[in-house]
Design an enzyme around this catalytic site. Structure first.
Site, PDB file in Angstrom:
ATOM      1  N   ARG A 153      -2.622 -10.145  12.082  1.00 44.44           N
ATOM      2  CA  ARG A 153      -3.057  -9.048  11.208  1.00 44.44           C
ATOM      3  C   ARG A 153      -3.836  -9.596  10.013  1.00 44.44           C
ATOM      4  O   ARG A 153      -4.794  -8.983   9.543  1.00 44.44           O
ATOM      5  CB  ARG A 153      -1.841  -8.239  10.737  1.00 44.44           C
TER       6      ARG A 153
ATOM      7  N   ARG B  61       9.878  -2.729  11.670  1.00 37.91           N
ATOM      8  CA  ARG B  61       8.712  -2.371  12.484  1.00 37.91           C
ATOM      9  C   ARG B  61       8.436  -3.476  13.496  1.00 37.91           C
ATOM     10  O   ARG B  61       8.550  -4.653  13.174  1.00 37.91           O
ATOM     11  CB  ARG B  61       7.491  -2.180  11.576  1.00 37.91           C
TER      12      ARG B  61
ATOM     13  N   ARG C 105      10.914  -6.753   5.495  1.00 36.90           N
ATOM     14  CA  ARG C 105      10.860  -5.288   5.313  1.00 36.90           C
ATOM     15  C   ARG C 105      11.748  -4.544   6.309  1.00 36.90           C
ATOM     16  O   ARG C 105      11.777  -4.854   7.493  1.00 36.90           O
ATOM     17  CB  ARG C 105       9.399  -4.842   5.484  1.00 36.90           C
TER      18      ARG C 105
ATOM     19  N   LYS D 276       0.828  -1.223   0.000  1.00 37.67           N
ATOM     20  CA  LYS D 276       0.000   0.000   0.000  1.00 37.67           C
ATOM     21  C   LYS D 276       0.859   1.269   0.000  1.00 37.67           C
ATOM     22  O   LYS D 276       0.592   2.196  -0.747  1.00 37.67           O
ATOM     23  CB  LYS D 276      -0.884   0.046   1.260  1.00 37.67           C
TER      24      LYS D 276
ATOM     25  N   ARG E 132     -10.733   0.322   7.839  1.00 36.73           N
ATOM     26  CA  ARG E 132     -10.396  -1.099   7.915  1.00 36.73           C
ATOM     27  C   ARG E 132     -11.533  -1.911   8.533  1.00 36.73           C
ATOM     28  O   ARG E 132     -11.408  -3.124   8.659  1.00 36.73           O
ATOM     29  CB  ARG E 132      -9.174  -1.273   8.799  1.00 36.73           C
TER      30      ARG E 132
HETATM   31  P1  AMP Z   1      -0.437  -0.034   8.635  1.00 35.17           P
HETATM   32  O1  AMP Z   1       0.845   0.736   8.566  1.00 35.17           O
HETATM   33  O2  AMP Z   1      -1.525   0.573   7.808  1.00 35.17           O
HETATM   34  O3  AMP Z   1      -0.235  -1.506   8.319  1.00 35.17           O
HETATM   35  O4  AMP Z   1      -0.938   0.053  10.153  1.00 35.17           O
HETATM   36  C1  AMP Z   1      -0.165  -0.458  11.223  1.00 35.17           C
HETATM   37  C2  AMP Z   1      -1.068  -0.827  12.384  1.00 35.17           C
HETATM   38  O5  AMP Z   1      -1.768   0.343  12.854  1.00 35.17           O
HETATM   39  C3  AMP Z   1      -2.161  -1.829  12.044  1.00 35.17           C
HETATM   40  O6  AMP Z   1      -1.708  -3.187  12.107  1.00 35.17           O
HETATM   41  C4  AMP Z   1      -3.201  -1.525  13.123  1.00 35.17           C
HETATM   42  O7  AMP Z   1      -2.804  -2.069  14.369  1.00 35.17           O
HETATM   43  C5  AMP Z   1      -3.100   0.008  13.246  1.00 35.17           C
HETATM   44  N1  AMP Z   1      -4.050   0.655  12.313  1.00 35.17           N
HETATM   45  C6  AMP Z   1      -3.752   1.379  11.198  1.00 35.17           C
HETATM   46  N2  AMP Z   1      -4.877   1.800  10.584  1.00 35.17           N
HETATM   47  C7  AMP Z   1      -5.910   1.335  11.319  1.00 35.17           C
HETATM   48  C8  AMP Z   1      -7.321   1.403  11.172  1.00 35.17           C
HETATM   49  N3  AMP Z   1      -7.905   2.025  10.133  1.00 35.17           N
HETATM   50  N4  AMP Z   1      -8.086   0.804  12.136  1.00 35.17           N
HETATM   51  C9  AMP Z   1      -7.521   0.194  13.185  1.00 35.17           C
HETATM   52  N5  AMP Z   1      -6.191   0.043  13.365  1.00 35.17           N
HETATM   53  C10 AMP Z   1      -5.385   0.614  12.436  1.00 35.17           C
END
Ligand code: AMP
Length: 216
Positions: free
Chosen positions: A171, A160, A127, A13, A88
């Site tokens: 996840r 990360r 990553r 993404k 999400r």
């Molecule tokens: P990402 O970088 O988008 O993969 O987000 C990293 C982490 O942040 C995710 O695994 C969730 O724990 C949290 N997170 C990010 N966006 C959301 C969302 N829209 N709703 C809930 N948790 C989120």
């Protein structure tokens, strides 16, 4: 232009979002980046969010919706935005669309990056990020010239904390159980563009650019 990009963690993404942002000159709003900034600054929100993120769980809807909708109220989102990682859950999607509807707007398209679980493992566990300039590497596919060091600015690369195989499984389940309903919601409105994200970043981008031409 109001777009959403969605896909399981590791679908790419961030990379595609950057291309879209450059091509269409729209503001990129990443809920994951916002949470990471809060965690970095050790804010109350960051500490709370990290108690979920560090376990691979989604942050509760009310916290996430409040944070993202406040961000969308900034002037740089007035003419459009690319939402990355949000919504999400179905509740987040409904909250977003209700908010946009207040000003007669709605999301125009949802870009769905589809990727296999095997590919995700390599992408996620391999990553590495540069904490200074944001460059992204992968120890299987796009290694830095010197192990563990950013090619661009020479900073030590980091992984990360949620990029482990065990957390990836959590996840992935969150994605299947909670995010697929979001895709069905936008699918019913014929707003989804699906892209095969198992391919290289160039192929993914070419495929997406062709599909967007027909839709935007
Ligand atoms: P990402 O970088 O988008 O993969 O987000 C990293 C982490 O942040 C995710 O695994 C969730 O724990 C949290 N997170 C990010 N966006 C959301 C969302 N829209 N709703 C809930 N948790 C989120």
């Amino acid at each position: 232009m109001r777009l959403i990009i969605t896909g399981a963690a590791g679908a790419g993404k961030g990379t595609v979002a950057k291309k879209i942002q450059e091509t269409f000159n729209i503001t990129h709003v990443s809920s994951g980046d916002m949470f990471r900034a809060e965690i970095e600054s050790n804010s109350e929100l960051g500490i709370l969010a990290n108690s979920y993120i560090s376990k691979g769980k989604l942050v509760p809807d009310e916290i996430t919706v409040d944070m993202v909708l406040k961000r969308l109220a900034h002037s740089d989102c007035k003419d459009g935005f690319l939402l990355d990682g949000f919504p999400r859950t179905l509740a987040q999607a409904e909250a977003l669309e209700n908010k946009l509807a207040e000003t007669g707007q709605s999301t125009e398209l949802v870009i769905q990056l589809e990727v296999s679980f095997d590919m995700l493992i390599k992408r996620i566990v391999g990553r590495r990020l540069c904490p200074s300039c944001g460059a992204i590497y992968n120890i299987y596919f796009t290694k830095p010239k010197v192990d563990g060091i950013c090619d661009v600015c020479g900073t030590k690369l980091v992984q990360r904390t949620d990029d482990t195989e065990k957390k990836l499984e959590v996840r992935w389940h969150e994605h299947i159980n909670r995010t697929l309903p979001v895709l069905r919601y936008y699918g019913m409105q014929n707003k989804i563009v699906v892209v095969d994200a198992n391919n290289s970043p160039e192929e993914v981008w070419n495929d997406l650019a062709n599909k967007l031409k027909g839709r935007l």
